[in-house]
Design an enzyme around this catalytic site. Sequence first.
Site, PDB file in Angstrom:
ATOM      1  N   GLN A  38      50.217 -90.130-103.521  1.00  0.00           N
ATOM      2  CA  GLN A  38      50.278 -91.219-102.573  1.00  0.00           C
ATOM      3  C   GLN A  38      49.619 -90.760-101.292  1.00  0.00           C
ATOM      4  O   GLN A  38      49.717 -89.615-100.944  1.00  0.00           O
ATOM      5  CB  GLN A  38      51.709 -91.554-102.223  1.00  0.00           C
ATOM      6  CG  GLN A  38      52.051 -90.937-100.936  1.00  0.00           C
ATOM      7  CD  GLN A  38      53.469 -91.113-100.522  1.00  0.00           C
ATOM      8  OE1 GLN A  38      54.210 -91.850-101.102  1.00  0.00           O
ATOM      9  NE2 GLN A  38      53.828 -90.409 -99.524  1.00  0.00           N
ATOM     10  N   HIS A  83      52.236 -89.755-103.952  1.00  0.00           N
ATOM     11  CA  HIS A  83      53.412 -90.628-103.985  1.00  0.00           C
ATOM     12  C   HIS A  83      54.508 -89.956-104.796  1.00  0.00           C
ATOM     13  O   HIS A  83      55.658 -89.922-104.397  1.00  0.00           O
ATOM     14  CB  HIS A  83      53.046 -91.983-104.586  1.00  0.00           C
ATOM     15  CG  HIS A  83      54.151 -92.989-104.522  1.00  0.00           C
ATOM     16  ND1 HIS A  83      53.974 -94.308-104.839  1.00  0.00           N
ATOM     17  CD2 HIS A  83      55.451 -92.873-104.185  1.00  0.00           C
ATOM     18  CE1 HIS A  83      55.115 -94.969-104.697  1.00  0.00           C
ATOM     19  NE2 HIS A  83      56.035 -94.113-104.307  1.00  0.00           N
ATOM     20  N   PHE A 133      62.000 -89.046 -98.086  1.00  0.00           N
ATOM     21  CA  PHE A 133      61.064 -89.436 -99.134  1.00  0.00           C
ATOM     22  C   PHE A 133      61.059 -88.396-100.243  1.00  0.00           C
ATOM     23  O   PHE A 133      61.184 -88.707-101.438  1.00  0.00           O
ATOM     24  CB  PHE A 133      59.679 -89.589 -98.507  1.00  0.00           C
ATOM     25  CG  PHE A 133      58.594 -90.017 -99.458  1.00  0.00           C
ATOM     26  CD1 PHE A 133      58.874 -90.671-100.637  1.00  0.00           C
ATOM     27  CD2 PHE A 133      57.264 -89.778 -99.146  1.00  0.00           C
ATOM     28  CE1 PHE A 133      57.857 -91.072-101.498  1.00  0.00           C
ATOM     29  CE2 PHE A 133      56.249 -90.178 -99.994  1.00  0.00           C
ATOM     30  CZ  PHE A 133      56.542 -90.815-101.180  1.00  0.00           C
ATOM     31  N   HIS A 136      64.221 -88.457-102.259  1.00  0.00           N
ATOM     32  CA  HIS A 136      64.222 -89.567-103.216  1.00  0.00           C
ATOM     33  C   HIS A 136      63.393 -89.224-104.446  1.00  0.00           C
ATOM     34  O   HIS A 136      63.821 -89.467-105.583  1.00  0.00           O
ATOM     35  CB  HIS A 136      63.661 -90.825-102.549  1.00  0.00           C
ATOM     36  CG  HIS A 136      63.420 -91.947-103.512  1.00  0.00           C
ATOM     37  ND1 HIS A 136      64.396 -92.855-103.872  1.00  0.00           N
ATOM     38  CD2 HIS A 136      62.296 -92.295-104.203  1.00  0.00           C
ATOM     39  CE1 HIS A 136      63.888 -93.716-104.748  1.00  0.00           C
ATOM     40  NE2 HIS A 136      62.625 -93.398-104.959  1.00  0.00           N
ATOM     41  N   GLU A 137      62.214 -88.675-104.236  1.00  0.00           N
ATOM     42  CA  GLU A 137      61.329 -88.365-105.360  1.00  0.00           C
ATOM     43  C   GLU A 137      61.949 -87.335-106.292  1.00  0.00           C
ATOM     44  O   GLU A 137      61.856 -87.450-107.514  1.00  0.00           O
ATOM     45  CB  GLU A 137      59.967 -87.885-104.843  1.00  0.00           C
ATOM     46  CG  GLU A 137      59.149 -88.958-104.164  1.00  0.00           C
ATOM     47  CD  GLU A 137      58.864 -90.140-105.081  1.00  0.00           C
ATOM     48  OE1 GLU A 137      58.431 -89.925-106.219  1.00  0.00           O
ATOM     49  OE2 GLU A 137      59.095 -91.281-104.651  1.00  0.00           O
ATOM     50  N   LYS A 140      65.379 -88.994-107.985  1.00  0.00           N
ATOM     51  CA  LYS A 140      65.122 -90.064-108.945  1.00  0.00           C
ATOM     52  C   LYS A 140      64.228 -89.608-110.089  1.00  0.00           C
ATOM     53  O   LYS A 140      64.483 -89.928-111.259  1.00  0.00           O
ATOM     54  CB  LYS A 140      64.490 -91.274-108.254  1.00  0.00           C
ATOM     55  CG  LYS A 140      64.214 -92.427-109.234  1.00  0.00           C
ATOM     56  CD  LYS A 140      63.718 -93.683-108.543  1.00  0.00           C
ATOM     57  CE  LYS A 140      63.509 -94.804-109.564  1.00  0.00           C
ATOM     58  NZ  LYS A 140      63.048 -96.062-108.921  1.00  0.00           N
ATOM     59  N   HIS A 141      63.179 -88.867-109.788  1.00  0.00           N
ATOM     60  CA  HIS A 141      62.173 -88.522-110.790  1.00  0.00           C
ATOM     61  C   HIS A 141      62.211 -87.049-111.207  1.00  0.00           C
ATOM     62  O   HIS A 141      62.183 -86.736-112.393  1.00  0.00           O
ATOM     63  CB  HIS A 141      60.780 -88.870-110.267  1.00  0.00           C
ATOM     64  CG  HIS A 141      60.609 -90.308-109.894  1.00  0.00           C
ATOM     65  ND1 HIS A 141      60.545 -91.321-110.819  1.00  0.00           N
ATOM     66  CD2 HIS A 141      60.498 -90.909-108.677  1.00  0.00           C
ATOM     67  CE1 HIS A 141      60.398 -92.485-110.205  1.00  0.00           C
ATOM     68  NE2 HIS A 141      60.373 -92.255-108.902  1.00  0.00           N
TER      69      HIS A 141
END
Length: 248
Positions: A38, A83, A133, A136-137, A140-141
């Site tokens: 990103q 991203h 950020f 979160h990445e 979640k991933h």
Amino acid sequence: MAMIRSQISVFINFLFIIHYFLVFYLAQGYDFFYFVQQVRLPSIGPLPGLNLGDNWPGSYCDTKDSSCCYPTTGKPASDFGIHGLWPNNNDGTYPSNCDSSNPYDESKISDLMSRMQQDWPTLACPSNSGSSFWSHEWEKHGTCSESELDQHTYFETALNLKNQTYLLQILESAGIQADGNSYNLSSIQTAIENAVGYAPWIQCNSDAGGNSQLYQVYFCVGPSGSNLIKCPVFPTGTCASSIKFPSF
């Protein structure tokens, strides 16, 4: 009493084993990654329905419903940025939030911080360092790839993948400039495929005037995170045949 303590100990060990195999199973549940490069997406992570890609900052900042703020570390360079690196399945589904027992820990990537700030910043408002950020990445991933990548390796792998895909340089070498002009979608796809060796998937959004514009570029990566591959499946969505490449 000793027998009861022994039974409790066996039961606790059993729970640990079940937890381990559950985490292992969840972490194994993917076939490939979308490499989400990103440039400057919001710190809350991907917008609904979006997957991995390279995001162009100008296309994030000039939409009707978005505003952007420079990171507290300063305005990022005009470039594509990360991203995320997102586990996905060949049938189009994807795992998420696989291990709540392994939260984001910035101390584990302290040696990567200067690269993170340069190549994985956020344009979310209000201005911030990017930590929320990145958290979160990972949560979640990244936790869904624990069978292959620990937390440090996950972020380092994404940073290294960016170095394999210099999108801005690739497009500029093909005469495609971030100058606000429109270019053929097929020309953008061909330039990237010729340089990288694999067909990308292009995602568009619309600027405040409703013009279709280059927003994200998707690549696929093998399950170890070490190599680009042909995409087993592309995300859904379409672009116009001619799209704008806004300046930043």
